[in-house]
Design an enzyme around this catalytic site. Sequence first.
Site, short mmCIF file in Angstrom:
data_model
loop_
_atom_site.label_atom_id
_atom_site.label_comp_id
_atom_site.label_asym_id
_atom_site.label_seq_id
_atom_site.Cartn_x
_atom_site.Cartn_y
_atom_site.Cartn_z
N ASN A 1 0.85 -1.19 0.00
CA ASN A 1 0.00 0.00 0.00
C ASN A 1 0.88 1.23 0.00
O ASN A 1 2.00 1.18 0.50
CB ASN A 1 -0.82 0.06 1.29
CG ASN A 1 -2.08 -0.75 1.21
OD1 ASN A 1 -2.69 -0.87 0.16
ND2 ASN A 1 -2.49 -1.30 2.34
N LYS B 146 11.85 -16.80 -8.32
CA LYS B 146 11.34 -15.66 -9.08
C LYS B 146 10.46 -16.14 -10.24
O LYS B 146 10.87 -17.00 -11.01
CB LYS B 146 12.54 -14.87 -9.61
CG LYS B 146 12.21 -13.50 -10.05
CD LYS B 146 13.47 -12.74 -10.41
CE LYS B 146 13.11 -11.55 -11.25
NZ LYS B 146 14.28 -10.91 -11.83
N PRO C 239 -6.05 -10.99 8.13
CA PRO C 239 -6.88 -10.72 9.32
C PRO C 239 -6.95 -9.22 9.59
O PRO C 239 -6.02 -8.48 9.25
CB PRO C 239 -6.11 -11.44 10.44
CG PRO C 239 -4.73 -11.66 9.92
CD PRO C 239 -4.81 -11.69 8.43
N ILE D 285 -6.42 -6.67 12.05
CA ILE D 285 -5.69 -6.59 13.32
C ILE D 285 -6.47 -5.76 14.34
O ILE D 285 -6.68 -6.18 15.49
CB ILE D 285 -4.29 -5.96 13.08
CG1 ILE D 285 -3.51 -6.79 12.05
CG2 ILE D 285 -3.51 -5.86 14.40
CD1 ILE D 285 -2.25 -6.12 11.53
N LYS E 272 -16.95 1.84 9.45
CA LYS E 272 -15.79 1.06 9.91
C LYS E 272 -15.72 1.02 11.43
O LYS E 272 -15.41 -0.01 12.03
CB LYS E 272 -14.50 1.71 9.41
CG LYS E 272 -14.01 1.11 8.15
CD LYS E 272 -12.74 1.79 7.69
CE LYS E 272 -12.74 1.70 6.18
NZ LYS E 272 -11.57 2.33 5.60
O1 C5P Z 1 -10.89 -1.79 7.18
P1 C5P Z 1 -9.95 -0.71 6.88
O2 C5P Z 1 -8.62 -1.22 6.36
O3 C5P Z 1 -10.43 0.33 5.95
O4 C5P Z 1 -9.71 0.00 8.30
C1 C5P Z 1 -8.66 0.85 8.58
C2 C5P Z 1 -8.27 0.72 10.00
O5 C5P Z 1 -8.15 -0.64 10.39
C3 C5P Z 1 -6.88 1.30 10.26
O6 C5P Z 1 -6.88 1.74 11.59
C4 C5P Z 1 -5.98 0.11 10.05
O7 C5P Z 1 -4.73 0.25 10.71
C5 C5P Z 1 -6.81 -1.03 10.62
N1 C5P Z 1 -6.60 -2.31 9.94
C6 C5P Z 1 -6.01 -3.37 10.60
N2 C5P Z 1 -5.85 -4.58 9.98
C7 C5P Z 1 -6.26 -4.75 8.72
C8 C5P Z 1 -6.87 -3.72 8.03
C9 C5P Z 1 -7.01 -2.50 8.67
O8 C5P Z 1 -5.62 -3.21 11.77
N3 C5P Z 1 -6.10 -5.93 8.14
#
Ligand code: C5P
Length: 396
Positions: A209, A288, A305, A307, A337
Amino acid sequence: MELSGKRIALGVTGGIAAYKAADLVRQLIKQGASVQVAMTESATRFVTPITFQALSGNSVFVDQWDQRISNNMAHIQFSREADALLIAPASANFIAKVAHGIADDLLSTLTLARTCPLLVAPAMNMQMWENPATQRNVATLRGDGITLLGPARGEQACGDHGYGRMLEPGEIVEDMIAFFQPKRLKGKKVLITAGPTFEAIDPVRGITNLSSGKMGFAIAKAAREAGACVTLLCGPVSQLTPRGVKRIDVTSALEMHATALGLAPSQDVFIGVAAVADYRPKTVAKNKVKKDGNAPLPIELVQNPDILAEVAALPTPPLCVGFSAESEKLAEHAQKKRLAKKIPLIVGNLVQDGFGGDTNTMIFFDDHGETPLPPGRKIDLARLLVERIAQLLGQR
Ligand code: C5P
């Protein structure tokens, strides 16, 4: 200008690190502070008072018996007009005098007569630092509520390698800035995820990202300044770790997930700032991947997952804060969210406002609706977030 309006009284004692105090004056002034210097007699053997006078724009106090000083109450005024008295470098001898309340020259008298907080940046040879007498004196200083800045470990002017080296001027300035911040999170344990994650396709390629990590690092710095014990769990970024912050580097979402869930139960606050990849390749090629003529390359992705949601679902979760970077319909997406992840606060921003830069535009979303913050530098917004988190912790 992080020290605007702050009046710093700087005491310079005799040690080779005195030459670094000249740069320290320049850097304090650059941050908006006004600086008034006092030197010991032996400090003047290393650097002349004229250097400090020129850099600070103020006359320098050296001699207790200087008849040219019209105000012979200088020892009382010196710290009364200051927000902090900083001794840098502080020699072993000077630390011993402070520990025992000895006032036998101008600077030690000013120090004993102070009415403002005292910060001391030791600088000495490692044997002098390790000497039990110095260690006893340093413990006395700490017990008296005096703030010790350093010393650092490293190569010394005498060729030795060990503890005793004065912090670099930039580090002392950073510590001074932190010193003046309110200790809203004193003793709290804060875990922050930051940066992107990298999901390998093969040994050299992957999916990631766009995320500089700047916002997460700014929050780590602000939380540390507020007195928290901060762990920064970050994906691949090239940012300098804020002073006093414990940094753990990971690469993939799965690594970040395992580390975060291992640490989260012992934390007071969890802030998910990382731009975690939502998907990872189902399998990682051992070698590769080679092009196959003009054929497309399908990659099967599986979900990572969440987090933040998992930390929030722990039996006794830390206070959880999320981030929501959106390209449109900010309020709608952010609140959705927040409710899905069951967290009390989510910070929303539009990606076009804050990506990669040093400034951002942010909105807090919580049970009561939305609170826009004034657009500003990431560090200032981070400090506002710390203030909000401290309020929420108080309500728990
Ligand atoms: O679901 P989304 O990615 O849009 O949500 C963003 C928030 O969730 C941020 O705080 C990001 O750090 C956290 N997040 C996470 N684990 C993921 C995806 C997002 O902790 N797999």
